[in-house]
Scaffold this motif. Structure first.
Motif, PDB file in Angstrom:
ATOM      1  N   GLY A  63      -2.704  -5.481  -1.508  1.00 10.72           N
ATOM      2  CA  GLY A  63      -3.625  -4.878  -2.475  1.00 10.72           C
ATOM      3  C   GLY A  63      -3.074  -4.984  -3.887  1.00 10.72           C
ATOM      4  N   GLU A  64      -3.591  -4.124  -4.775  1.00  8.27           N
ATOM      5  CA  GLU A  64      -3.201  -4.204  -6.186  1.00  8.27           C
ATOM      6  C   GLU A  64      -2.019  -3.279  -6.508  1.00  8.27           C
ATOM      7  OE1 GLU A  64      -6.360  -4.188  -9.273  1.00  8.27           O
ATOM      8  OE2 GLU A  64      -5.437  -2.321  -9.939  1.00  8.27           O
ATOM      9  N   ALA A  65      -2.261  -1.996  -6.387  1.00  6.00           N
ATOM     10  CA  ALA A  65      -1.274  -0.991  -6.769  1.00  6.00           C
ATOM     11  C   ALA A  65      -1.668   0.328  -6.122  1.00  6.00           C
ATOM     12  CB  ALA A  65      -1.252  -0.825  -8.290  1.00  6.00           C
ATOM     13  N   PRO A  66      -0.711   1.235  -5.927  1.00 13.68           N
ATOM     14  CA  PRO A  66      -1.076   2.535  -5.362  1.00 13.68           C
ATOM     15  C   PRO A  66      -2.047   3.278  -6.269  1.00 13.68           C
ATOM     16  CG  PRO A  66       1.320   2.250  -5.475  1.00 13.68           C
ATOM     17  CD  PRO A  66       0.712   1.120  -6.231  1.00 13.68           C
ATOM     18  N   GLY A  67      -2.928   4.061  -5.663  1.00 13.16           N
ATOM     19  CA  GLY A  67      -3.810   4.953  -6.419  1.00 13.16           C
ATOM     20  C   GLY A  67      -3.281   6.376  -6.353  1.00 13.16           C
ATOM     21  N   GLU A  70      -2.071   7.663  -2.829  1.00 14.49           N
ATOM     22  CA  GLU A  70      -0.885   6.910  -2.423  1.00 14.49           C
ATOM     23  C   GLU A  70       0.340   7.389  -3.207  1.00 14.49           C
ATOM     24  OE1 GLU A  70      -3.826   5.488  -3.261  1.00 14.49           O
ATOM     25  OE2 GLU A  70      -4.497   4.866  -1.274  1.00 14.49           O
ATOM     26  N   PRO A  76       0.844   3.341   1.261  1.00  9.87           N
ATOM     27  CA  PRO A  76      -0.257   2.535   0.717  1.00  9.87           C
ATOM     28  C   PRO A  76      -1.581   2.733   1.452  1.00  9.87           C
ATOM     29  CG  PRO A  76       1.222   1.141   2.006  1.00  9.87           C
ATOM     30  CD  PRO A  76       1.830   2.509   1.987  1.00  9.87           C
ATOM     31  N   PHE A  77      -2.650   2.587   0.719  1.00 10.58           N
ATOM     32  CA  PHE A  77      -4.014   2.583   1.277  1.00 10.58           C
ATOM     33  C   PHE A  77      -4.291   3.764   2.217  1.00 10.58           C
ATOM     34  CE2 PHE A  77      -4.053  -1.861  -0.183  1.00 10.58           C
ATOM     35  CZ  PHE A  77      -5.302  -1.897  -0.771  1.00 10.58           C
ATOM     36  N   ALA A  81     -10.276   3.968  -0.415  1.00 14.06           N
ATOM     37  CA  ALA A  81     -10.207   2.509  -0.193  1.00 14.06           C
ATOM     38  C   ALA A  81      -9.490   2.220   1.122  1.00 14.06           C
ATOM     39  CB  ALA A  81      -9.484   1.833  -1.351  1.00 14.06           C
ATOM     40  N   ASN A 103       1.401  -3.824  -1.590  1.00 15.88           N
ATOM     41  CA  ASN A 103       0.715  -4.009  -2.867  1.00 15.88           C
ATOM     42  C   ASN A 103       1.502  -4.924  -3.796  1.00 15.88           C
ATOM     43  OD1 ASN A 103      -1.718  -2.222  -2.971  1.00 15.88           O
ATOM     44  ND2 ASN A 103      -0.220  -0.641  -2.449  1.00 15.88           N
ATOM     45  N   HIS A 176     -11.452  -6.397  -2.636  1.00 16.95           N
ATOM     46  CA  HIS A 176     -10.665  -5.181  -2.538  1.00 16.95           C
ATOM     47  C   HIS A 176     -11.539  -4.129  -1.851  1.00 16.95           C
ATOM     48  CE1 HIS A 176      -8.399  -1.630  -3.495  1.00 16.95           C
ATOM     49  NE2 HIS A 176      -7.409  -2.411  -3.887  1.00 16.95           N
TER      50      HIS A 176
HETATM   51  N1  URA Z   1      -5.670   0.351  -3.889  1.00 13.32           N
HETATM   52  C1  URA Z   1      -4.684  -0.562  -3.742  1.00 13.32           C
HETATM   53  O1  URA Z   1      -4.781  -1.669  -4.227  1.00 13.32           O
HETATM   54  N2  URA Z   1      -3.625  -0.216  -3.054  1.00 13.32           N
HETATM   55  C2  URA Z   1      -3.463   0.983  -2.484  1.00 13.32           C
HETATM   56  O2  URA Z   1      -2.442   1.193  -1.849  1.00 13.32           O
HETATM   57  C3  URA Z   1      -4.504   1.917  -2.644  1.00 13.32           C
HETATM   58  C4  URA Z   1      -5.588   1.582  -3.351  1.00 13.32           C
END
Ligand code: URA
Ligand code: SF4
Length: 208
Positions: A63-67, A70, A76-77, A81, A103, A176
């Motif tokens: 994925g991109e990055a923690p939200g 997270e 993660p995730f 999402a 991520n 995503h």
């Molecule tokens: N979106 C992401 O890209 N990664 C995560 O871990 C959570 C949301």
């Protein structure tokens, strides 16, 4: 950060040689990530979020990055999402514990902004190490940041569902899961993509 462990060995002639051990284990990477201060995101995070899953996984999701969630829990995730991702995995006959999820950057950017080039570069070794250790059969890029950072690609909507071969790795491009939250149609497309990914994986396994 521990990348490769080096140690010395004395051979039969009594000469000392440096031996490179296999890359460190995923646990060691997780520990490095948890205390990492290589980019400014360390100043605003609550918790760094290392990748999670099976060291022998056939599939790695990036994925991109923690939200927000997270960042709170260090996994993660696991937010909305993440629920979409879990649903799509289950729909395709996969479980979270049988795959590996990670991520591009391991710390949450403020207000969920897209990570910048410096942050992505600073964090890239962790991802490379994860991929080297797991050596998955297929890597699923979730969304534009992941697609662009790894393959230089753009426009997920035109490229989703495709396979790309690069540097001895097999990539599968998808949306995503966050993009599907308010869009039922896209959720169906996403679920289909993940099914297709499983099909592709089966084809790869049959060839070997
Ligand atoms: N979106 C992401 O890209 N990664 C995560 O871990 C959570 C949301
Ligand atoms: Fe380190 Fe990556 Fe977090 Fe930056 S985003 S502090 S490089 S783990």
């Amino acid at each position: 950060m521990v990348l490769f462990n080096q140690f010395c060995k004395i051979n039969q002639e009594g000469l000392e040689t440096i031996v490179m051990k296999k890359p460190s284990s995923l646990e060691m990477i997780q520990q490095s990530v948890k205390t990492c201060k290589k980019c400014d995101l360390c100043n605003t995070r609550n918790n760094a979020v290392p990748g999670i899953g099976d060291e022998n996984a056939d599939v790695v999701f990036i994925g991109e990055a923690p939200g927000k969630n997270e960042d709170i829990h260090g996994e993660p995730f696991i937010g909305t999402a993440g629920k979409r991702l879990d649903d799509a995995l289950e729909n395709a006959g996969l479980t979270r514990s049988s795959v590996y999820i990670t991520n591009i950057v391991k710390c949450r950017p403020p207000n969920n902004r897209v990570p910048n080039d410096t942050e992505k570069l600073m964090c890239s070794n962790y991802l490379e190490e994860e991929l080297q250790i797991i050596n998955p059969k297929i890597i699923c890029l979730l969304g534009n940041t992941s697609f662009y950072s790894i393959l230089g690609g753009k426009e997920i909507s035109k490229n989703h569902g495709q396979i790309v071969y690069k540097n001895n790795r097999v990539y599968f491009i998808s949306f995503h899961p966050a993009a599907t939250i308010y869009n039922q149609k896209l959720l169906d497309v996403f679920k289909n993509d993940i099914k297709k990914l499983v099909n592709e994986l089966q084809k790869i396994k049959n060839k070997n």
